[in-house]
Motif scaffolding. Structure first.
Motif, PDB file in Angstrom:
ATOM      1  N   PRO B 152       0.698  -1.155  -0.060  1.00 12.16           N
ATOM      2  CA  PRO B 152      -0.009   0.095   0.172  1.00 12.16           C
ATOM      3  C   PRO B 152       0.929   1.398  -0.234  1.00 12.16           C
ATOM      4  N   LEU B 153       2.249   0.998  -0.067  1.00  7.51           N
ATOM      5  CA  LEU B 153       2.852   2.450   0.000  1.00  7.51           C
ATOM      6  C   LEU B 153       2.599   3.377  -1.156  1.00  7.51           C
ATOM      7  N   PHE B 158      -0.959   6.561   1.548  1.00  5.28           N
ATOM      8  CA  PHE B 158       0.365   6.644   1.716  1.00  5.28           C
ATOM      9  C   PHE B 158       1.227   7.651   0.758  1.00  5.28           C
ATOM     10  N   VAL B 243      -6.600  -4.330   2.957  1.00  9.73           N
ATOM     11  CA  VAL B 243      -6.848  -5.559   3.515  1.00  9.73           C
ATOM     12  C   VAL B 243      -8.391  -5.361   4.289  1.00  9.73           C
ATOM     13  N   THR B 314      10.440 -13.325   1.358  1.00 10.17           N
ATOM     14  CA  THR B 314      10.303 -12.871   2.874  1.00 10.17           C
ATOM     15  C   THR B 314       8.817 -12.465   2.992  1.00 10.17           C
ATOM     16  N   TRP B 385      17.027 -14.739   2.340  1.00  8.73           N
ATOM     17  CA  TRP B 385      16.336 -14.063   3.568  1.00  8.73           C
ATOM     18  C   TRP B 385      17.323 -12.933   4.241  1.00  8.73           C
ATOM     19  N   ASP B 389      16.730  -7.063  -0.470  1.00 10.11           N
ATOM     20  CA  ASP B 389      16.495  -5.834  -0.230  1.00 10.11           C
ATOM     21  C   ASP B 389      17.798  -5.219   0.371  1.00 10.11           C
ATOM     22  N   PRO B 687      -6.649 -11.830   3.882  1.00 11.81           N
ATOM     23  CA  PRO B 687      -7.104 -11.945   5.042  1.00 11.81           C
ATOM     24  C   PRO B 687      -8.590 -11.930   5.310  1.00 11.81           C
TER      25      PRO B 687
ATOM     26  N   ASP C 159       0.084  -1.573  10.708  1.00  6.90           N
ATOM     27  CA  ASP C 159      -1.167  -1.135  10.307  1.00  6.90           C
ATOM     28  C   ASP C 159      -0.995  -0.022   9.000  1.00  6.90           C
ATOM     29  N   ASN C 160       0.258   0.096   8.572  1.00  6.23           N
ATOM     30  CA  ASN C 160       0.353   0.929   7.436  1.00  6.23           C
ATOM     31  C   ASN C 160       0.921   0.310   6.294  1.00  6.23           C
ATOM     32  N   VAL C 161       2.302   0.540   6.014  1.00  5.01           N
ATOM     33  CA  VAL C 161       2.865   0.093   4.750  1.00  5.01           C
ATOM     34  C   VAL C 161       3.768  -1.164   4.919  1.00  5.01           C
ATOM     35  N   ILE C 162       4.225  -1.794   4.089  1.00  7.53           N
ATOM     36  CA  ILE C 162       4.885  -3.167   4.156  1.00  7.53           C
ATOM     37  C   ILE C 162       6.094  -2.415   4.744  1.00  7.53           C
ATOM     38  N   LYS C 173      15.545 -11.935   7.298  1.00 10.96           N
ATOM     39  CA  LYS C 173      14.432 -10.784   7.439  1.00 10.96           C
ATOM     40  C   LYS C 173      13.093 -11.477   7.157  1.00 10.96           C
ATOM     41  N   ILE C 174      12.289 -10.785   7.790  1.00  9.78           N
ATOM     42  CA  ILE C 174      10.792 -10.994   7.342  1.00  9.78           C
ATOM     43  C   ILE C 174      10.038  -9.835   7.161  1.00  9.78           C
ATOM     44  N   ASP C 175       9.115  -9.821   6.232  1.00 10.83           N
ATOM     45  CA  ASP C 175       8.148  -8.681   5.828  1.00 10.83           C
ATOM     46  C   ASP C 175       7.124  -8.542   6.938  1.00 10.83           C
ATOM     47  N   ILE C 177       3.489  -7.132   7.063  1.00  7.53           N
ATOM     48  CA  ILE C 177       2.300  -6.951   5.850  1.00  7.53           C
ATOM     49  C   ILE C 177       1.194  -6.510   6.347  1.00  7.53           C
ATOM     50  N   PRO C 178       0.452  -5.665   6.099  1.00 10.03           N
ATOM     51  CA  PRO C 178      -0.802  -5.141   6.806  1.00 10.03           C
ATOM     52  C   PRO C 178      -1.837  -6.426   6.539  1.00 10.03           C
ATOM     53  N   GLY C 179      -2.403  -6.891   7.738  1.00  5.69           N
ATOM     54  CA  GLY C 179      -3.340  -7.968   7.567  1.00  5.69           C
ATOM     55  C   GLY C 179      -2.931  -9.228   8.047  1.00  5.69           C
ATOM     56  N   ARG C 180      -1.525  -9.372   8.025  1.00  4.48           N
ATOM     57  CA  ARG C 180      -0.963 -10.595   8.417  1.00  4.48           C
ATOM     58  C   ARG C 180      -0.082 -10.513   9.697  1.00  4.48           C
ATOM     59  N   ASN C 182       3.483 -12.057  10.429  1.00  7.03           N
ATOM     60  CA  ASN C 182       4.534 -13.126   9.943  1.00  7.03           C
ATOM     61  C   ASN C 182       5.394 -13.347  11.384  1.00  7.03           C
ATOM     62  N   GLU C 200      12.501  -3.243   4.029  1.00  5.12           N
ATOM     63  CA  GLU C 200      11.573  -3.071   2.796  1.00  5.12           C
ATOM     64  C   GLU C 200      11.431  -1.416   2.553  1.00  5.12           C
ATOM     65  N   PHE C 201      11.602  -0.700   1.487  1.00  6.38           N
ATOM     66  CA  PHE C 201      11.386   0.315   1.379  1.00  6.38           C
ATOM     67  C   PHE C 201      10.129   0.991   1.854  1.00  6.38           C
ATOM     68  N   CYS C 202       9.855   1.926   2.717  1.00  6.49           N
ATOM     69  CA  CYS C 202       8.420   2.274   3.336  1.00  6.49           C
ATOM     70  C   CYS C 202       8.527   3.880   3.532  1.00  6.49           C
TER      71      CYS C 202
END
Lengths: 126, 838, 327
Positions: B152-153, B158, B243, B314, B385, B389, B687, C159-162, C173-175, C177-180, C182, C200-202
């Motif tokens: 959503p960026l 956003f 979502v 990831t 992993w 990035d 979800p 609750d915002n971007v990834i 690393k782990i992403d 993500i909104p709605g999940r 991890n 992750e670019f945010c």
């Protein structure tokens, strides 16, 4: 069934691989989201993996069978062509297609095995 | 006609020039000839390369020192986003397409591509789209969410400005050009090879381009769909990636990388094609393992579509599923290795010479193999992993893209420069340019792997001292400036050669393929007469081919009918089946692209009514363009051909247009499949996805609208069947009837849609259904219009018994439209209740 | 081409010499990062060899003198190269890599241990990190404190971007993500400080979305946890500062036992935390004061409005108080 000399045969093996790939990936994702197998730590022996492996072997086998079939037809054609002695016919093109087709079936079969083998060791849904 | 007498020869070519020649001045905007269009693509791509390179220099300057504040984060984010976007969409793909557009007809012995107006239209779309996109940079409102625009960026929450809109609309616009070039190249290669050029005689470059074009046809539509969905979310609030309303941002990643990974191979395949062309020439022997390479090309084309999730290791996908993609990602190394070793074997068997193209080919080899090896590392899930990035990845993909695309491109440019200009380059300046680029590149990017391993994430506009990143970053920056100096040297070299270069002699490199049998630089019609070519090495087998072509010893030597003609041949054997007559210069592509640019700009300004009006204008222009086909006075009113020659394609039942329609429908179905994927993906994985209690679409009403559609299709199929048997009585009335039936269906569909309580802004479920039905509406509407136009054309006498070509083409559209309708019906109406039951 | 070999060696030397750093994947401080580092070095050695051999072969083939190969020899040479180099070599390499990589990945995901993992929820905000320890009821900002040799289960929320949670010295690393949600298993094998960063670019503040990781011995960790559960006592001299804080800052920032704001980072342990741009450096009254005077442009307008309303003396007061808030 298409003749082993049809130009589409050059892509068919890999088309099957692509479909297989889509089926295992999406199938696994759906199963993992909606009804993951009960025991997550039971190792790789569970219905999900068994189904994946069965599909893998079935697809690979049928691809190898196609390779074998194409190869047989190719040999037959080459032999009969040598007998008849006709050099005018577009044999080189037919041969070319059939050879590439046999090779792509072999590639697709191997690719199927390589893609599916991780299911031997990995637990499905973690 | 054969013309040994010089005066007669001049007249002969003069006549050809009259039919094929390019106008000058303002009228140059009407040119549709592939040689000109190809060069325009190459030059425009070069300009965008410079802009992208300038942005790269800004990035490297900013990162040269820790805490450097040359650029604010806002500007920096725009700069790196635009660097990636420009390099990928405005430089790499168009330049490769431009090269293919320039070379393919010449290599397969054709006089032009099969849809010349489409080439021109594609070029203008690319140019206008590129200008719009670049303009955002000047306004400092460029997109700033990275070249892959993750939701959503990139959403309106956003990224509230216009930046993302510029990206989504501009790229979609440019993409039109990519897909149209893809379609055109596929059909040209399949259907317009010269007499007896069978599949196994095609130059390898043609195989590579065929694979690339097919990959574009399948690979770009997912991104086009994704961009449309994201723009709909931004502009109209349809929550595909939100979502809370049942969407999922990961859907964007899937759609993007479904395009994005094949994209890498879309760039690499033509590049490898250049290498496979050059190495044999400079080793003076045929390529080793022609069939192996064909196999490798086909394999790469397919497997590269099974890798996309390796960009998403990831995001929390099950490890087993990651392993599938990991295995596939590594497998793609095999066809690459086959090619690398085939090149090695060719060199091994021959005695190579170090000409500038060969130098770049060697540079390619080192860099690309290194990049391929780090690629295999990245395919290993646990390692990914860690370095995903980071600057390690940045280094990797620059190795792959610069090594795998820019170096071969430079090799190709140096190789074909004499063809473009008729002159040779200066070898010593060329060497300087090469070594500067090579050294600068390696300095920049070898060290960047270390920066990544030391933990520097990508896309940070600054970093602080004391993390061990200072020295490697400084080295990278110095290297990048050396590389820039090298690029400048090459450009200077190329510029100067146009003026001072030594005149090239005929076939200066001693090449084997047909493109070197044209004059240097080539005439607009490439070949005065079309030679037979039942060999992979026509010029090695028949060194005087150029002379006999010019003297008119080969086929299609008549021109007094004033038609632009080339062979239409069997896709497998290359046996000639018909004469393809091609349209001449026209303003319509330019105007059409201008109107499409108008759509794009008015959408950007949110003038939706203007956008709709402009869309209608461009549709009208495109239809006007289709009007001048077949027996139209400006196409081929007179079907007479020289005795013994096959008929004109517009007088047959399966000319290249049918192939064009089929390939377009493949691209279209790739878009539709992506939409279906989106539906099933959100349904099973999102979800917060929910089915409403009652399906907002009335099942009975929708089914009823399908009835007239289906009848219309059956009717049309019947009409075409009769047409093939030359039964054309009441053809016009039939076509009017079918069109009217389609209209009934259309009205029913609109009524059903407007009566249904769809709330596309509230739920992703309704949003996806809406898009599906809009897609259906568009297809049904086009089917109705096209059929009505056919009826009109029958009335005018452009279509009929003697020119039965077009209804066969339109028939496929109808069948596709009906197929789409029932698939939508099945997935929207039938499947959900079944799923609930299960 | 002659230039490449020394370049490769130079970079190799550079690697060995300069792999350390607070955020270096090559200075692992936990089992997961260890395994990945080993994978890297193995692949690096093998692939460097492959690259050098390939380049060598090419250069040799280019320089070879003598007659070009005859047709039948050429055929044989071709199939030998293509089958050997194009098929067998990559197939074997892939088999080895997958045989090593797949079990390694499996191990990293589960990170088996006899201890029950400590759950920590990582919440990614734009652009700072919040960590909460649900068992102990603790919340910290920009600092992740963990016990050594204990498996940690990071549950990532946004609750915002990834965003992506990443501590290179501990593992992958782990992403987020909104709605999940991890999860990522990590474990530290040595105590000390290291650094983590959003990968992750945010957006605008991406470069500054860093956090400090503090690995404590198990007893120190227990003590730390206890301290975090107690309210902060305000010394009398800081009472005026707290009053100003209540007027201007407390709506968003909480300080344990003093204020209960929401939206901004908790300031209870601010003086023990890294300054946003400078890890390993503590906030001091001077740095805080400076910050209050000219907040970083990436902060939202509310923060900037609130700080600009402060008088110089108020800034000084608040900074002096915040400096005392150690963990």
């Amino acid at each position: 069934m298409l003749s082993p000399f049809h130009p589409l045969q050059m892509a068919l093996g890999l088309i099957v691989w692509a479909l297989y790939f889509v089926v295992i990936y999406s199938g696994l994702s759906v199963v993992c989201t909606h009804s993951p197998p009960p025991a997550a730590n039971a190792g790789a022996l569970n219905t999900v993996n068994l189904a994946l492996l069965a599909l893998t072997f079935a697809v690979a086998l049928s691809l190898f069978y196609q390779a074998w079939r194409g190869n047989k037809a190719l040999r037959k054609e080459v032999a009969s062509h040598a007998q008849s002695g006709a050099s005018e016919a577009p044999l080189p093109t037919r041969q070319f297609i059939a050879r590439i087709a046999v090779a792509t079936y072999l590639v697709a079969g191997t690719a199927t095995l390589l893609t599916g083998l991780p299911a031997l060791v990995l637990i499905p849904c973690v | 006609m054969s013309t040994e007498d010089p005066q007669a020869a001049q007249d002969f070519h003069h006549q050809f020039d009259k039919v094929w020649g390019n106008p000058r001045g303002l009228l140059a905007l009407t040119i549709v000839n592939h040689t000109t269009i190809g060069l325009r693509f190459l030059i425009t791509g070069g300009v965008f390369f410079l802009i992208g390179g300038l942005l790269a220099m800004l990035i490297r300057t900013q990162l040269a020192l820790p805490g450097h504040d040359l650029l604010t984060p806002e500007i920096y984010n725009q700069v790196f986003t635009m660097h990636g976007t420009i390099m990928m969409f405005l430089f790499a793909v168009p330049v490769m397409e431009g090269l293919a557009i320039y070379l393919i007809p010449k290599m397969i012995g054709a006089r032009d591509l099969v849809f010349p107006r489409l080439s021109a239209f594609g070029y203008w779309c690319y140019l206008f789209g590129g200008i719009i996109l670049t303009f955002s940079l000047v306004l400092e409102i460029a997109p700033a969410s990275g070249w892959f625009m993750y939701a959503p960026l990139s959403s309106s929450v956003f990224s509230p400005g216009r930046g993302s809109d510029f990206w989504l609309l501009g790229i979609t616009f440019v993409e039109i050009s990519a897909v149209s070039a893809g379609v055109e190249l596929v059909v040209s290669i399949m259907r317009t090879r010269t007499q007896r050029m069978a599949l196994q005689h095609m130059p390898l470059f043609v195989w590579y381009i065929l694979a690339m074009a097919l990959m574009i046809v399948f690979g770009f539509p997912p991104l086009i769909l994704g961009s449309i969905l994201l723009e709909l979310e931004r502009a109209a609030g349809l929550p595909f990636f939100t979502v809370a309303s049942g969407g999922d941002p990961i859907l964007w990643q899937h759609l993007f990388w479904l395009f994005g990974h094949p994209e890498v191979y879309i760039l690499f395949l033509p590049a490898a094609g250049i290498i496979s062309t050059i190495i044999p020439i400079f080793c003076k022997r045929p390529i080793a393992g022609y069939r192996w390479i064909v196999l490798a090309i086909i394999t790469t084309g397919f497997i590269s579509f099974g890798l996309w999730v390796h960009h998403m290791f990831t995001v929390g996908i099950p490890h087993l599923a990651q392993a599938f993609f990991s295995a596939a990602s590594m497998m793609v190394a095999i066809p690459t290795a086959i090619q690398v070793f085939a090149w090695l074997a060719t060199i091994w068997n021959g005695r190579p010479v170090y000409e500038p193209p060969m130098l770049w080919a060697l540079g390619f080899l080192f860099i690309f193999v290194a990049g391929g090896l780090t690629g295999v590392m990245l395919a290993l899930v646990p390692f990914d992993w860690q370095v995903h990035d980071t600057h390690f990845v940045v280094a990797h993909f620059h190795f792959v893209l610069v090594g795998g695309m820019l170096f071969p491109l430079m090799a190709g440019i140096y190789y074909w420069l004499p063809h473009f200009s008729g002159r040779m380059v200066n070898r010593s300046r060329a060497r300087w340019g090469f070594w500067l680029v090579f050294i600068g590149f390696n300095l920049t990017f070898i060290v960047m792997h270390v920066t990544g391993l030391l933990g520097m994430p990508r896309r940070v506009y600054t970093y602080e001292a004391g993390l061990g990143w200072d020295i490697p970053n400084l080295i990278s920056s110095v290297g990048s400036f050396i590389m820039a100096a090298g690029v400048a040297t090459c450009l200077l070299d190329i510029f100067l050669h146009f003026r001072f270069g030594e005149r090239a002699k005929r076939n200066p490199w001693g090449a084997d393929t047909l493109e070197w049998s044209t004059s240097l630089p080539p005439s607009a019609y490439n070949f005065a007469t079309l030679p037979e070519c039942a060999t992979r090495h026509p010029l090695w087998d028949t060194p005087d081919l150029q002379t006999t072509i010019e003297q008119g010893h080969h086929d299609l030597a008549t021109i007094d009918h004033g038609r632009r003609e080339t062979w239409g041949s069997d896709p497998v054997t290359g046996k000639v089946r018909e004469i393809v007559h091609l349209p001449g210069n026209s303003w319509l592509p330019f105007y059409g692209a201008l109107a499409t640019a108008g759509v794009c700009i008015s959408l950007l300004c949110k003038f939706y009514w203007v956008a709709l009006a402009m869309a209608l204008v461009s549709l009208a222009l495109l239809l006007r363009w289709s009007w001048e086909n077949g027996a139209h006075p400006r196409a081929a009113p007179n079907a007479e051909v020289v005795e013994g020659d096959p008929p004109l394609h517009s007088r047959t039942h399966d000319g290249p247009g049918l192939w064009g329609m089929m390939v377009t429908l493949l691209a279209n179905s790739s878009l539709f499949l992506s939409l279906l994927f989106g539906w099933f993906y959100l349904w099973t994985v999102a979800p917060a996805w929910q089915f409403p209690e009652h399906n907002p679409i009335n099942w009975l009403a929708l089914m009823l609208t399908g009835v007239p559609l289906t009848i219309a299709v059956i009717w049309f199929v019947g009409v075409v069947r009769r047409l093939r048997r030359e039964l054309t009585d009441h053809l016009q009335q039939h076509l009017w009837g079918i069109s009217a039936l389609g209209l009934v269906h259309l009205i029913g569909l609109v009524a059903t849609l407007s009566a249904s309580p769809l709330t596309p802004q509230a739920s992703a479920h309704d949003a996806v259904i809406s898009v599906m039905l809009w897609y259906q509406l568009l297809h049904s509407g086009l089917a109705v219009i096209l059929t009505a136009l056919q009826a009109l054309r029958v009335r005018k006498g452009y279509v009929g018994k003697m020119a039965p070509y077009e209804p066969v083409v339109v028939e496929r559209w109808w069948v596709y439209t009906a197929g789409v309708f029932w698939i939508i019906y099945a997935v929207v109406i039938v499947l959900p209740p079944l799923w609930e039951l299960a | 081409m002659r230039w490449c070999t020394p370049l490769v060696w130079l970079s190799t030397l550079g690697l060995i010499g300069g792999c350390s750093g607070p955020q270096s994947a090559l200075e692992p401080a936990g089992p997961a990062a260890d395994i990945i580092a080993w994978l890297w070095w193995g692949m690096f050695a093998f692939f460097t060899l492959v690259l050098l051999v390939m380049t060598g072969l090419w250069l040799y083939a280019m320089q070879r003198r003598g007659e070009p190969a005859k047709a039948e020899d050429a055929e044989r040479i071709t199939s030998r190269w293509i089958i050997g180099g194009g098929l067998i070599l990559p197939l074997i390499s892939i088999a080895i890599l997958l045989a090593a990589g797949i079990p390694a990945g499996q191990y990293l995901i589960t990170l088996p241990s006899d201890k029950t993992p400590l759950r920590i929820d990582a919440h990614a905000h734009r652009w700072w990190w919040e960590f909460s320890y649900p068992d102990a009821g603790i919340t910290t900002a920009s600092q992740l404190t963990i016990p050594v040799n204990t498996p940690i289960a990071i549950h990532g929320h946004t609750d915002n971007v990834i965003h992506a949670f990443w501590v290179p010295r501990l593992g992958g690393k782990i992403d987020l993500i909104p709605g999940r949600v991890n999860t990522l298993r990590l474990q530290a094998s040595q105590t000390g400080l290291m650094r983590g960063q959003c990968a992750e670019f945010c957006g605008t503040g991406h470069a500054h979305m860093v956090f400090q990781v503090q690995v404590l011995s198990e007893s120190d960790f227990a003590a730390w946890q206890q301290r975090q559960q107690q309210a902060i006592r305000v010394a009398a001299e800081h009472e005026p500062a707290v009053q100003t804080f209540h007027t201007h800052c407390a709506q968003c920032h909480s300080v344990r036992g003093v204020s209960n704001g929401s939206g901004g980072p908790d300031l209870s342990g601010i003086a023990s935390r890294p300054l946003m741009l400078l890890p390993h450096q503590r906030h001091t009254s001077t740095s805080i004061e400076q910050w209050l005077q000219t907040p970083h442009p990436r902060f939202d307008s509310e923060t900037r409005a609130a700080t600009s309303a402060l008088t110089p003396s108020a800034r000084e007061r608040i900074a002096a108080w915040l400096e005392t808030l150690t963990e």
